[in-house]
Write a protein that holds these residues in place. Sequence first.
Motif, PDB file in Angstrom:
ATOM      1  N   MET A  95       4.469  14.121 -12.519  1.00 13.30           N
ATOM      2  CA  MET A  95       5.111  14.541 -11.271  1.00 13.30           C
ATOM      3  C   MET A  95       6.558  14.942 -11.532  1.00 13.30           C
ATOM      4  SD  MET A  95       3.526  11.878  -8.443  1.00 13.30           S
ATOM      5  CE  MET A  95       5.064  11.734  -7.646  1.00 13.30           C
ATOM      6  N   GLN A  96       7.249  14.209 -12.400  1.00  9.92           N
ATOM      7  CA  GLN A  96       8.622  14.548 -12.743  1.00  9.92           C
ATOM      8  C   GLN A  96       8.692  15.837 -13.555  1.00  9.92           C
ATOM      9  OE1 GLN A  96      11.432  13.061 -11.715  1.00  9.92           O
ATOM     10  NE2 GLN A  96      10.113  11.754 -10.452  1.00  9.92           N
ATOM     11  N   PHE A  97       7.709  16.048 -14.388  1.00 11.73           N
ATOM     12  CA  PHE A  97       7.690  17.229 -15.246  1.00 11.73           C
ATOM     13  C   PHE A  97       7.359  18.490 -14.458  1.00 11.73           C
ATOM     14  CE2 PHE A  97       5.385  20.043 -18.243  1.00 11.73           C
ATOM     15  CZ  PHE A  97       6.433  20.301 -19.125  1.00 11.73           C
ATOM     16  N   ASP A  98       6.389  18.422 -13.559  1.00 13.91           N
ATOM     17  CA  ASP A  98       5.932  19.582 -12.802  1.00 13.91           C
ATOM     18  C   ASP A  98       6.549  19.718 -11.406  1.00 13.91           C
ATOM     19  OD1 ASP A  98       4.261  20.308 -14.841  1.00 13.91           O
ATOM     20  OD2 ASP A  98       2.455  19.473 -13.918  1.00 13.91           O
ATOM     21  N   ASN A  99       7.217  18.669 -10.935  1.00 12.01           N
ATOM     22  CA  ASN A  99       7.737  18.598  -9.572  1.00 12.01           C
ATOM     23  C   ASN A  99       6.637  18.776  -8.535  1.00 12.01           C
ATOM     24  OD1 ASN A  99      10.379  18.137 -10.376  1.00 12.01           O
ATOM     25  ND2 ASN A  99      10.776  20.322 -10.632  1.00 12.01           N
ATOM     26  N   THR A 100       5.435  18.253  -8.800  1.00  9.39           N
ATOM     27  CA  THR A 100       4.320  18.293  -7.869  1.00  9.39           C
ATOM     28  C   THR A 100       3.678  16.916  -7.806  1.00  9.39           C
ATOM     29  OG1 THR A 100       2.704  18.938  -9.540  1.00  9.39           O
ATOM     30  CG2 THR A 100       3.821  20.714  -8.376  1.00  9.39           C
ATOM     31  N   TRP A 130      -1.241  17.197 -11.267  1.00 14.48           N
ATOM     32  CA  TRP A 130      -0.962  17.828 -12.548  1.00 14.48           C
ATOM     33  C   TRP A 130      -2.228  18.461 -13.091  1.00 14.48           C
ATOM     34  CZ3 TRP A 130      -3.484  15.810 -16.861  1.00 14.48           C
ATOM     35  CH2 TRP A 130      -4.041  14.550 -16.708  1.00 14.48           C
TER      36      TRP A 130
END
Length: 124
Positions: free
Chosen positions: A114-119, A122
Amino acid sequence: MELTARTTGTTRTARSTVTARPAGAERTAGAVLPAEAAEAAPAKRRTGVKDADGMAVASFVLGLLGLLVLNLFLGPIAIVLASAALWRGTARRGRAFLGLGLGVADLVVLVAFMQFDNTVSWSF
């Protein structure tokens, strides 16, 4: 085949023994018990421990599967099942601890992606 009668109410044959039972008696596992004692007799196997073993295995499998798909749902389910299995006293404590760890890892992986994709989800 020879039949003999005894005064105690037992008749013997060459193969089996027949015992006269009082009215209301039930026969369980080779023993003659009164009807009240048969209802109060404890179970031979503990189903709670057997259920706890199944919960430990299920938490491990769901935690492992949750690393790949649906970790938002499978992670918490694995944590709850592992906690319940440990609380009930499972014989498979190692598997329950693995399920607990994998359930937590599912949520950690979800937060990392979630932190990596901002969603919230994944994909590969």
